[in-house]
Design a protein around this motif. Sequence first.
Motif, short mmCIF file in Angstrom:
data_model
loop_
_atom_site.label_atom_id
_atom_site.label_comp_id
_atom_site.label_asym_id
_atom_site.label_seq_id
_atom_site.Cartn_x
_atom_site.Cartn_y
_atom_site.Cartn_z
N SER A 1 12.31 24.97 8.36
CA SER A 1 11.72 24.52 9.61
C SER A 1 11.29 23.07 9.47
O SER A 1 10.77 22.67 8.42
CB SER A 1 10.51 25.39 9.95
OG SER A 1 9.72 24.77 10.95
N ASP B 1 0.62 25.12 3.13
CA ASP B 1 -0.28 26.07 3.76
C ASP B 1 -0.94 25.52 5.03
O ASP B 1 -1.72 26.20 5.69
CB ASP B 1 -1.36 26.51 2.77
CG ASP B 1 -2.17 25.33 2.24
OD1 ASP B 1 -1.76 24.17 2.45
OD2 ASP B 1 -3.22 25.57 1.61
N GLU B 2 -0.58 24.27 5.37
CA GLU B 2 -1.17 23.64 6.56
C GLU B 2 -0.28 23.73 7.78
O GLU B 2 -0.60 23.18 8.83
CB GLU B 2 -1.49 22.17 6.25
CG GLU B 2 -2.51 21.98 5.15
CD GLU B 2 -2.80 20.52 4.88
OE1 GLU B 2 -3.22 19.82 5.83
OE2 GLU B 2 -2.60 20.07 3.74
N VAL B 3 0.86 24.39 7.66
CA VAL B 3 1.76 24.60 8.79
C VAL B 3 2.13 26.07 8.87
O VAL B 3 1.98 26.82 7.89
CB VAL B 3 3.04 23.73 8.66
CG1 VAL B 3 2.69 22.26 8.77
CG2 VAL B 3 3.75 24.02 7.35
N ARG B 4 2.61 26.48 10.02
CA ARG B 4 2.96 27.90 10.22
C ARG B 4 4.26 28.26 9.51
O ARG B 4 4.36 29.31 8.89
CB ARG B 4 3.09 28.21 11.71
CG ARG B 4 1.82 28.15 12.51
CD ARG B 4 2.03 28.56 13.95
NE ARG B 4 3.11 27.80 14.57
CZ ARG B 4 4.33 28.28 14.83
NH1 ARG B 4 4.63 29.53 14.51
NH2 ARG B 4 5.24 27.52 15.41
N LEU B 5 5.26 27.38 9.62
CA LEU B 5 6.58 27.68 9.10
C LEU B 5 6.95 26.72 7.98
O LEU B 5 6.76 25.51 8.09
CB LEU B 5 7.63 27.59 10.22
CG LEU B 5 7.43 28.54 11.41
CD1 LEU B 5 8.45 28.24 12.50
CD2 LEU B 5 7.55 29.99 10.96
N GLU C 1 4.73 17.24 11.39
CA GLU C 1 3.28 17.10 11.26
C GLU C 1 2.93 15.82 10.49
O GLU C 1 1.96 15.12 10.81
CB GLU C 1 2.71 18.31 10.54
CG GLU C 1 1.20 18.27 10.30
CD GLU C 1 0.37 18.19 11.58
OE1 GLU C 1 -0.78 17.71 11.51
OE2 GLU C 1 0.87 18.63 12.65
N GLU D 1 8.78 21.73 10.79
CA GLU D 1 7.39 21.62 11.22
C GLU D 1 6.56 20.71 10.30
O GLU D 1 5.79 19.86 10.77
CB GLU D 1 6.74 23.01 11.27
CG GLU D 1 5.30 22.98 11.78
CD GLU D 1 4.66 24.35 11.86
OE1 GLU D 1 3.46 24.41 12.17
OE2 GLU D 1 5.36 25.35 11.61
#
Length: 279
Positions: A50, A42-46, A56, A52
């Motif tokens: 992905s 829940d701490e990334v957009r995708l 991060e 991501e």
Amino acid sequence: MIRKMSTAQPLKKLVSCVILDLDGTLLNTGWKESFSVIIGGDEVRLGKPSPEIFLEVAKRLNVDPSSCLVIEDSLPGVTAGRAAGMEVVAVPSIPKQPHLYTLADEVINSLLDLRPEKWGLPPFQDWIKDTLPLEPWHIGGPVVKGFGRGSKVLGIPTANLSTEGYGSLLSEHPSGVYFGWAGLSKRGVFKMVMSIGWNPYFNNTEKTIEPWLLHNFDEDFYGEELRLIIVGYIRPEANFSSLQSLIEKIHHDRKVAEEALDLPLFSKYKDDPYLKSST
């Protein structure tokens, strides 16, 4: 995910980050202090595939993605790790489907088979004489007829156990070759090496439990109560190019098990009351 470091680093710092895809239960199990970074989906957009979340993580660790090793069980996770420019070890969550994980740098059967030294990390210190000690676990039941391959094809008679009632145990313990002690209610206690899995060479459709009691018996003992204490792990199950190479590997497993079971670490379980119970 692991940040690759000098082998001088302590093993307790081997794993630098954990990624939580579900409810974060891990944080309540005493593991929180073992990680430098903990990140949730829940701490990334995708989400995966992905890259991501992995990028991060590298950012928070202040390291280049190429210096990270990802350990993943899912196809989207493997895809995400590769897309992040990281090396990836896959531990497939889909039984008998390792060929699906072609993007991974290595595919292993279970975390028991992870060898950190292959990735420039400090080796695990747990292995003793080519065996990995385990918290002992027990299994038992009457000896049943198997596929008829042990004696007739391999020349290695196994004392098969029914898998009925052991579904959760079979899912909990990865397929592979284990060893320990076997107790027959009417004959005594013997060294034992055992395979759990699908036996890729024969392409079983069901996971089986096939112990080989390391003793020459004069007769069959179908129906007799067999108790096993599994105390260690030798290797993952594997396919072989020929029947002869399979037989040679099984006999090597026997040698490894026999020598290991003479060590005090393992020999002490020979007197476990469980092995001598007849019920």
